[in-house]
Each structure stands twice: as structure tokens, then as C-alpha cells.
Design an enzyme around this catalytic site. Structure first.
Site, PDB file in Angstrom:
ATOM      1  N   GLY A  12     -14.040 -45.526  22.269  1.00 29.15           N
ATOM      2  CA  GLY A  12     -14.684 -44.217  22.269  1.00 29.15           C
ATOM      3  C   GLY A  12     -15.170 -43.811  23.634  1.00 29.15           C
ATOM      4  O   GLY A  12     -16.259 -43.252  23.784  1.00 29.15           O
ATOM      5  N   SER A  37      -9.551 -41.737  20.831  1.00 28.91           N
ATOM      6  CA  SER A  37      -8.813 -41.427  19.612  1.00 28.91           C
ATOM      7  C   SER A  37      -8.172 -40.052  19.697  1.00 28.91           C
ATOM      8  O   SER A  37      -6.972 -39.896  19.518  1.00 28.91           O
ATOM      9  CB  SER A  37      -9.739 -41.502  18.388  1.00 28.91           C
ATOM     10  OG  SER A  37      -9.035 -41.164  17.205  1.00 28.91           O
ATOM     11  N   ASN A  90     -18.159 -49.013  21.175  1.00 33.07           N
ATOM     12  CA  ASN A  90     -18.969 -47.800  21.313  1.00 33.07           C
ATOM     13  C   ASN A  90     -18.510 -46.666  20.408  1.00 33.07           C
ATOM     14  O   ASN A  90     -19.295 -45.764  20.103  1.00 33.07           O
ATOM     15  CB  ASN A  90     -18.925 -47.344  22.775  1.00 33.07           C
ATOM     16  CG  ASN A  90     -19.472 -45.951  22.979  1.00 33.07           C
ATOM     17  OD1 ASN A  90     -20.683 -45.729  22.958  1.00 33.07           O
ATOM     18  ND2 ASN A  90     -18.581 -44.982  23.164  1.00 33.07           N
ATOM     19  N   TYR A 155     -25.349 -43.044   7.616  1.00 35.49           N
ATOM     20  CA  TYR A 155     -25.262 -43.440   9.024  1.00 35.49           C
ATOM     21  C   TYR A 155     -26.171 -44.643   9.291  1.00 35.49           C
ATOM     22  O   TYR A 155     -25.774 -45.602   9.978  1.00 35.49           O
ATOM     23  CB  TYR A 155     -25.669 -42.260   9.896  1.00 35.49           C
ATOM     24  CG  TYR A 155     -25.586 -42.501  11.385  1.00 35.49           C
ATOM     25  CD1 TYR A 155     -24.359 -42.498  12.038  1.00 35.49           C
ATOM     26  CD2 TYR A 155     -26.739 -42.692  12.144  1.00 35.49           C
ATOM     27  CE1 TYR A 155     -24.278 -42.703  13.413  1.00 35.49           C
ATOM     28  CE2 TYR A 155     -26.675 -42.891  13.517  1.00 35.49           C
ATOM     29  CZ  TYR A 155     -25.446 -42.899  14.142  1.00 35.49           C
ATOM     30  OH  TYR A 155     -25.379 -43.103  15.504  1.00 35.49           O
ATOM     31  N   LYS A 159     -24.856 -48.414  10.568  1.00 33.97           N
ATOM     32  CA  LYS A 159     -25.404 -48.925  11.818  1.00 33.97           C
ATOM     33  C   LYS A 159     -26.222 -50.201  11.589  1.00 33.97           C
ATOM     34  O   LYS A 159     -26.273 -51.083  12.455  1.00 33.97           O
ATOM     35  CB  LYS A 159     -26.248 -47.854  12.504  1.00 33.97           C
ATOM     36  CG  LYS A 159     -25.418 -46.705  13.076  1.00 33.97           C
ATOM     37  CD  LYS A 159     -24.407 -47.199  14.109  1.00 33.97           C
ATOM     38  CE  LYS A 159     -23.705 -46.059  14.821  1.00 33.97           C
ATOM     39  NZ  LYS A 159     -22.730 -46.542  15.838  1.00 33.97           N
TER      40      LYS A 159
END
Length: 247
Positions: A12, A37, A90, A155, A159
């Protein structure tokens, strides 16, 4: 910091924190593999920028949620640079809203990039690093992975999974001379937070003890230290780069 000639793969890396990581590690003398990507033009422009700094750099397209593409990406790094010293996971996407409103496809994409992608990248780097008995793996989580956040339940969950994976993998890879650490950023001024209003960002800055939002360079500086020889006795840790938000 004694990192000249080392190879770093940053997922990323086409924009935001990832791009700043690339610049920082190139500045430290590393050879940089810039994964992207969809941000092809940005990634190619970044590679030219890094080469202008005197660094060896290459752009590699791969969707980290696809294990086959991750395998090909790591093979590509080894073909270009013959070694992989540092992996920085990342790549990430975000989703905000009430959990009841989240569709299956949204969940699968979030989990696929933010958690499955970390797993796939670590798995591919694992064999190479263990064979060489050295390596650094850094994962990027979030302060919400440590504390949870309303309207970011999904999220926060993925994480938190990154943190669990980091801690367990540090135990597993320690005997092979490989350290595995996690950075948990706070609110960083990047495009990922572009959906927040100016009022929201101002409120978050006020809630942060240092009185401002974080910058990509704040995260990159922490990553550079954790990947350096000076951090060789540090592993399995979660470093909050959040201006004291969760202190």
C-alpha cells in the site's frame, strides 16, 4: 542507522503513510519495493522520485487480499533484489458506519485487505527470512484496534486481529532472529480520513494531548527505528503513534 543496502517491501505504498514510508527508508539507504493495488500512476511517480534520491526502487502491483498475488509479489521482490530484509504491512482500507448497515461485501473487503493481507504477506516473507535467520516485520494497526471505536466496530476488529497476529508471530519467529512489531497510529492526516469533516478533524486534534493530528512522517520515523539494528531487542510490541490519544 546501519540500514544501507537492505531491501524493504512496503504494501500500500502508492500514497499516504505508505509513500512516506518509502521515502524514509530510501533516505536511509534501503532498496525499496513499492507495492500498490490501484494507484499505478502514483506508484510509478514515487519510484521515479526515489530513484532521483539515489535509491534502487521498483513498483509491484498486487492485491494483498489475494494469496496468489502476494506470492507473486514476494517472488518479484526476490527476483529484483535477491533478498527481503524488511516487510511493512501497511496496505489498508477503512469503513465507517453502523455495524447493522455493513454489507457482506464491505466486510469481506475490509477483512481481506486489513487482516488477511497481513497474514498472506507475513506467510510469504516467513520462509525467506527464516532461511536467512534474520528479518524485520512491521504491521500497521490502529489505535482503534487497541481500544475500539463506535461506528468503526468492524475496522476495530480487524485491526485488533493484526495486533494479535503480530504478538504471536513475534514469539514464533524470535528464535530465528526475526523481530515482529506493530505500529498503532492515531488520527493521521491522510486521504483515508478524507471523509471526516473539518469539524470532526478539529475535534479529534483537540482530544489529542499534543494538540494536533499526526502526519505520515510521524509514523515513518517510528517504523524506521523499529526496523533498524538499534531495535534488535524489541519484538512483539505495539507502539502507539497517536499523540497520547490513548495514554
Amino acid at each position: 542507522m546501519g540500514m544501507e543496502g537492505q531491501t524493504v517491501l512496503i504494501t500500500g505504498a502508492g500514497r499516504g503513510i505508505g509513500a512516506e514510508l518509502a521515502r524514509t527508508f530510501a533516505g536511509a539507504g534501503c532498496r525499496v519495493a513499492v507495492n500498490y493495488s490501484r494507484s499505478r500512476e502514483r506508484a510509478l511517480a514515487l519510484v521515479e522520485e526515489l530513484r532521483g534520491m539515489g535509491a534502487e526502487a521498483v513498483a509491484i502491483q498486487a492485491d494483498v487480499s489475494d494469496p496468489a498475488q502476494v506470492r507473486e509479489m514476494v517472488d518479484n521482490v526476490l527476483d529484483n533484489f535477491c533478498q527481503l530484509d524488511i516487510l511493512i504491512c501497511n496496505a489498508g482500507v477503512a469503513w465507517r458506519g453502523l455495524l447493522r448497515d455493513m454489507g457482506d461485501g464491505d466486510w469481506e473487503r475490509l477483512r481481506g485487505v486489513d487482516l488477511d493481507g497481513v497474514f498472506y504477506c507475513c506467510r510469504e516473507a516467513y520462509r525467506h527470512m527464516v532461511a536467512r535467520k534474520q528479518g524485520r516485520i512491521l504491521t500497521i494497526s490502529s489505535m482503534w484496534g487497541r481500544s475500539g471505536a463506535s461506528c468503526e466496530a468492524a475496522y476495530s476488529a480487524v485491526k485488533a486481529g493484526v495486533i494479535g497476529l503480530t504478538k504471536a508471530l513475534a514469539q514464533e519467529l524470535g528464535p530465528s532472529g526475526i523481530t515482529v512489531n506493530c505500529i498503532a497510529p492515531g488520527v493521521i492526516d491522510t486521504e483515508m480520513n478524507g471523509d471526516l469533516t473539518a469539524e470532526d478533524l478539529s475535534a479529534l486534534a483537540e482530544e489529542t494531548p499534543v494538540g494536533r493530528l499526526g502526519t505520515p512522517s510521524d509514523v515513518a520515523a517510528a517504523a524506521l527505528f523499529l526496523a533498524s539494528p538499534q531495535a534488535r531487542f524489541i519484538t512483539g510490541q505495539v507502539l502507539g503513534v497517536d499523540g497520547g490519544f490513548l495514554s
